[in-house]
Design a protein around this motif. Structure first.
Motif, PDB file in Angstrom:
ATOM      1  N   ALA A  11      -6.615  18.130  46.127  1.00 38.83           N
ATOM      2  CA  ALA A  11      -6.912  16.521  45.459  1.00 38.83           C
ATOM      3  C   ALA A  11      -7.410  15.714  46.193  1.00 38.83           C
ATOM      4  O   ALA A  11      -7.371  15.206  45.338  1.00 38.83           O
ATOM      5  N   LEU A  12      -6.748  15.924  46.954  1.00 38.32           N
ATOM      6  CA  LEU A  12      -8.298  14.925  47.883  1.00 38.32           C
ATOM      7  C   LEU A  12      -9.494  14.545  47.740  1.00 38.32           C
ATOM      8  O   LEU A  12     -10.119  13.754  47.082  1.00 38.32           O
ATOM      9  N   LEU A  13      -9.967  15.690  47.083  1.00 33.05           N
ATOM     10  CA  LEU A  13     -10.674  15.465  46.387  1.00 33.05           C
ATOM     11  C   LEU A  13     -11.748  15.767  45.150  1.00 33.05           C
ATOM     12  O   LEU A  13     -12.932  15.916  44.547  1.00 33.05           O
ATOM     13  N   CYS A  14     -10.587  16.813  44.291  1.00 35.51           N
ATOM     14  CA  CYS A  14     -10.037  16.291  43.288  1.00 35.51           C
ATOM     15  C   CYS A  14     -11.485  17.620  42.742  1.00 35.51           C
ATOM     16  O   CYS A  14     -12.170  17.179  41.674  1.00 35.51           O
ATOM     17  N   LEU A  15     -11.582  18.135  43.324  1.00 35.20           N
ATOM     18  CA  LEU A  15     -12.537  19.642  43.375  1.00 35.20           C
ATOM     19  C   LEU A  15     -11.820  20.754  42.259  1.00 35.20           C
ATOM     20  O   LEU A  15     -12.463  21.764  42.271  1.00 35.20           O
ATOM     21  N   VAL A  16     -10.658  20.759  42.286  1.00 38.15           N
ATOM     22  CA  VAL A  16      -9.479  22.184  41.028  1.00 38.15           C
ATOM     23  C   VAL A  16     -10.339  22.254  39.895  1.00 38.15           C
ATOM     24  O   VAL A  16     -10.226  20.540  39.339  1.00 38.15           O
ATOM     25  N   ALA A  17     -11.052  23.168  39.440  1.00 38.99           N
ATOM     26  CA  ALA A  17     -11.385  22.835  38.231  1.00 38.99           C
ATOM     27  C   ALA A  17     -10.770  22.686  37.040  1.00 38.99           C
ATOM     28  O   ALA A  17     -11.331  21.904  35.558  1.00 38.99           O
ATOM     29  N   VAL A  18      -9.175  22.865  36.751  1.00 46.88           N
ATOM     30  CA  VAL A  18      -8.274  21.633  36.021  1.00 46.88           C
ATOM     31  C   VAL A  18      -7.928  20.555  36.239  1.00 46.88           C
ATOM     32  O   VAL A  18      -7.537  19.917  35.253  1.00 46.88           O
ATOM     33  N   ALA A  19      -8.277  19.351  36.863  1.00 46.66           N
ATOM     34  CA  ALA A  19      -7.870  18.725  37.096  1.00 46.66           C
ATOM     35  C   ALA A  19      -8.316  17.965  36.246  1.00 46.66           C
ATOM     36  O   ALA A  19     -10.184  18.187  36.527  1.00 46.66           O
ATOM     37  N   ARG A  20      -7.590  16.791  35.828  1.00 38.87           N
ATOM     38  CA  ARG A  20      -8.518  15.485  34.700  1.00 38.87           C
ATOM     39  C   ARG A  20      -9.163  14.268  36.118  1.00 38.87           C
ATOM     40  O   ARG A  20      -9.283  13.615  35.286  1.00 38.87           O
ATOM     41  N   CYS A  21      -9.128  14.775  37.744  1.00 35.81           N
ATOM     42  CA  CYS A  21      -9.258  12.973  38.138  1.00 35.81           C
ATOM     43  C   CYS A  21     -11.001  13.547  38.566  1.00 35.81           C
ATOM     44  O   CYS A  21     -11.804  14.853  37.599  1.00 35.81           O
ATOM     45  N   LEU A  22     -11.394  12.213  38.792  1.00 35.49           N
ATOM     46  CA  LEU A  22     -13.184  12.004  38.783  1.00 35.49           C
ATOM     47  C   LEU A  22     -13.967  12.893  39.895  1.00 35.49           C
ATOM     48  O   LEU A  22     -13.591  11.680  40.645  1.00 35.49           O
ATOM     49  N   PRO A  23     -14.944  13.873  39.462  1.00 33.79           N
ATOM     50  CA  PRO A  23     -14.936  14.333  41.132  1.00 33.79           C
ATOM     51  C   PRO A  23     -16.407  13.979  41.728  1.00 33.79           C
ATOM     52  O   PRO A  23     -17.275  14.084  42.109  1.00 33.79           O
ATOM     53  N   LEU A  24     -15.983  12.408  41.849  1.00 36.47           N
ATOM     54  CA  LEU A  24     -17.177  11.424  42.320  1.00 36.47           C
ATOM     55  C   LEU A  24     -17.597  11.912  43.167  1.00 36.47           C
ATOM     56  O   LEU A  24     -16.561  11.688  44.638  1.00 36.47           O
ATOM     57  N   GLN A  25     -18.387  11.566  44.615  1.00 40.04           N
ATOM     58  CA  GLN A  25     -18.769  11.774  45.729  1.00 40.04           C
ATOM     59  C   GLN A  25     -19.140  10.594  45.908  1.00 40.04           C
ATOM     60  O   GLN A  25     -19.711   9.825  46.407  1.00 40.04           O
ATOM     61  N   GLU A  26     -19.261  10.603  47.485  1.00 36.76           N
ATOM     62  CA  GLU A  26     -19.055   9.705  48.046  1.00 36.76           C
ATOM     63  C   GLU A  26     -20.315   8.405  47.636  1.00 36.76           C
ATOM     64  O   GLU A  26     -20.673   7.761  47.987  1.00 36.76           O
ATOM     65  N   LYS A 224     -11.681  17.839  21.150  1.00 40.30           N
ATOM     66  CA  LYS A 224     -11.470  16.362  21.267  1.00 40.30           C
ATOM     67  C   LYS A 224     -11.050  16.821  22.625  1.00 40.30           C
ATOM     68  O   LYS A 224      -9.451  17.936  21.605  1.00 40.30           O
ATOM     69  N   ASP A 225     -10.542  16.328  23.770  1.00 43.79           N
ATOM     70  CA  ASP A 225      -9.621  15.876  24.206  1.00 43.79           C
ATOM     71  C   ASP A 225      -9.990  14.962  26.010  1.00 43.79           C
ATOM     72  O   ASP A 225     -10.992  14.524  25.119  1.00 43.79           O
ATOM     73  N   ALA A 226      -9.463  14.612  26.605  1.00 43.67           N
ATOM     74  CA  ALA A 226      -9.461  14.128  27.582  1.00 43.67           C
ATOM     75  C   ALA A 226     -10.322  15.172  28.719  1.00 43.67           C
ATOM     76  O   ALA A 226     -10.074  16.756  28.374  1.00 43.67           O
ATOM     77  N   CYS A 227     -10.658  13.964  29.521  1.00 48.13           N
ATOM     78  CA  CYS A 227     -11.399  15.609  30.610  1.00 48.13           C
ATOM     79  C   CYS A 227     -11.773  14.803  31.969  1.00 48.13           C
ATOM     80  O   CYS A 227     -11.034  13.714  32.238  1.00 48.13           O
ATOM     81  N   GLN A 228     -12.286  15.508  32.727  1.00 47.74           N
ATOM     82  CA  GLN A 228     -12.628  14.661  34.171  1.00 47.74           C
ATOM     83  C   GLN A 228     -13.086  13.075  34.076  1.00 47.74           C
ATOM     84  O   GLN A 228     -13.311  12.722  33.799  1.00 47.74           O
ATOM     85  N   GLY A 229     -12.066  12.482  34.643  1.00 43.81           N
ATOM     86  CA  GLY A 229     -12.210  10.701  34.580  1.00 43.81           C
ATOM     87  C   GLY A 229     -10.996  10.429  33.374  1.00 43.81           C
ATOM     88  O   GLY A 229     -10.505   8.934  34.273  1.00 43.81           O
ATOM     89  N   ASP A 230     -10.364  10.786  33.014  1.00 41.05           N
ATOM     90  CA  ASP A 230      -9.182  10.325  32.575  1.00 41.05           C
ATOM     91  C   ASP A 230      -7.977  10.573  32.800  1.00 41.05           C
ATOM     92  O   ASP A 230      -7.088  10.343  32.859  1.00 41.05           O
ATOM     93  N   SER A 231      -7.646  11.475  34.595  1.00 31.59           N
ATOM     94  CA  SER A 231      -7.196  11.799  34.241  1.00 31.59           C
ATOM     95  C   SER A 231      -5.472  10.549  34.728  1.00 31.59           C
ATOM     96  O   SER A 231      -6.372   9.403  35.074  1.00 31.59           O
ATOM     97  N   GLY A 232      -4.538  10.639  34.536  1.00 34.74           N
ATOM     98  CA  GLY A 232      -3.313   9.310  34.746  1.00 34.74           C
ATOM     99  C   GLY A 232      -3.486   8.309  33.334  1.00 34.74           C
ATOM    100  O   GLY A 232      -2.693   7.844  33.826  1.00 34.74           O
ATOM    101  N   GLY A 233      -4.425   9.318  32.974  1.00 33.14           N
ATOM    102  CA  GLY A 233      -4.588   7.843  31.934  1.00 33.14           C
ATOM    103  C   GLY A 233      -3.321   8.168  30.224  1.00 33.14           C
ATOM    104  O   GLY A 233      -2.844   8.557  30.448  1.00 33.14           O
ATOM    105  N   PRO A 234      -3.080   6.688  29.590  1.00 39.76           N
ATOM    106  CA  PRO A 234      -2.150   7.476  28.357  1.00 39.76           C
ATOM    107  C   PRO A 234      -2.501   8.116  27.237  1.00 39.76           C
ATOM    108  O   PRO A 234      -3.208   8.257  26.858  1.00 39.76           O
ATOM    109  N   LEU A 235      -1.382   9.130  27.345  1.00 36.26           N
ATOM    110  CA  LEU A 235      -1.155   9.687  25.616  1.00 36.26           C
ATOM    111  C   LEU A 235      -0.185   8.748  24.603  1.00 36.26           C
ATOM    112  O   LEU A 235       0.631   8.813  25.522  1.00 36.26           O
TER     113      LEU A 235
END
Length: 280
Positions: A11-26, A224-235
């Motif tokens: 969760a901290l690194l957002c590196l889980v393949a299915v999670a849709r947080c944005l995997p930006l490095q520092e 058509k879908d949400a993707c990385q960086g959309d996590s937490g956003g609205p449907l």
């Protein structure tokens, strides 16, 4: 490595393949932040509940706050987002930006997060189960009913086939091209029964569709879908928040709908936490 430590690291690194947080490095440029799959340019006035949740790592305080996830305004002082966006963090690491179309813009209203309220049973029983969190912001957002507006929470699930609107700044594909503008996409709701069948052979047995989840996708077609960086956003369906972007197998695949936290199922938890905050 223990299961709890593994989940926290993922969760901290957002590196889980299915999670849709944005995997930006520092050290990654903010221009890599990006957009929804198969969507269209929209305006925040069309989805004034949308916010950008921006994050600064505690190990590199000189770096600016960068987009990490989306979220939805549900009260002038409360934002709904995904639990996997905030697990293992502290409130001082976040800013909420409302009323903007731009991923890295400062033209909107910027407020601090003073408190994180994460679902106590996140990841209980299944991967990304109860993937919901509330953020308390201070000062409260200046709601203007135009570019910053609270959205109503759903109390009943949407019917399969109902068209939902998903918005955010997520990637056009896993690792896709960048966009600095807010996009949206219209996607039909898929029943949990069908969605569970679609995910039956995905990953291990922890990846199942629970009542705390909601699915949406163009089955048999994809695109058509949400993707990385959309996590937490609205449907959103009919001007009500029905889902919070959570997870999926890659993005926009024909055989795998996107999976969202199910707001109507999680409504008792949300109502309880909202009531507690209103009494403070």
């Amino acid at each position: 490595m223990s299961r709890s430590l593994l989940l926290t690291l993922c969760a901290l690194l957002c590196l889980v393949a299915v999670a849709r947080c944005l995997p930006l490095q520092e050290d990654e440029e903010s221009s890599q932040g990006p957009r929804i799959v198969g969507g269209y340019v929209t305006d925040v006035a069309q989805c004034p509940y949308q916010i950008s949740l921006r994050y600064k790592g505690i190990t590199t305080p000189q770096n600016p706050y960068r987009h990490r996830c989306g979220g939805s305004v549900i009260r002038n002082n409360l934002i709904a987002t995904a639990a996997h966006c905030v697990i293992g963090t502290v409130a001082s690491q976040f800013k909420v930006v409302a009323g903007t179309n731009l991923l890295s813009g400062t033209d909107g209203v910027i407020v601090s997060v003073s408190k994180i309220i994460m679902h106590e049973e996140y990841f209980s029983g299944a991967a990304y189960n109860n993937d919901i969190a509330l953020l308390v912001v201070d000062p409260p957002l200046p709601l203007n009913n135009f570019t910053i507006k609270a959205i109503d929470l759903a109390s009943e699930p949407p019917l399969p086939g109902a068209i939902s609107k998903i918005s955010g700044w997520g990637t056009t594909a896993s690792g896709g091209s960048a966009s600095n503008v807010l996009l949206a996409v219209d996607v039909p709701i898929v029943s949990n029964e069908i969605c569970n069948q679609d995910y039956e052979n995905f990953g291990d047995s922890t990846y199942q569709i629970t009542p705390a989840m909601l699915c949406a996708g163009v089955r048999g077609v994809g695109g058509k879908d949400a993707c990385q960086g959309d996590s937490g956003g609205p449907l959103v369906v009919r001007d009500q928040l029905h889902g919070v972007v959570s997870w999926g197998n890659a993005c926009a695949l024909a055989d795998y709908p996107g999976v969202y936290a199910n707001v109507s199922n999680l409504r008792p938890w949300l109502d309880e936490k909202i009531a507690e905050e209103s009494q403070l």
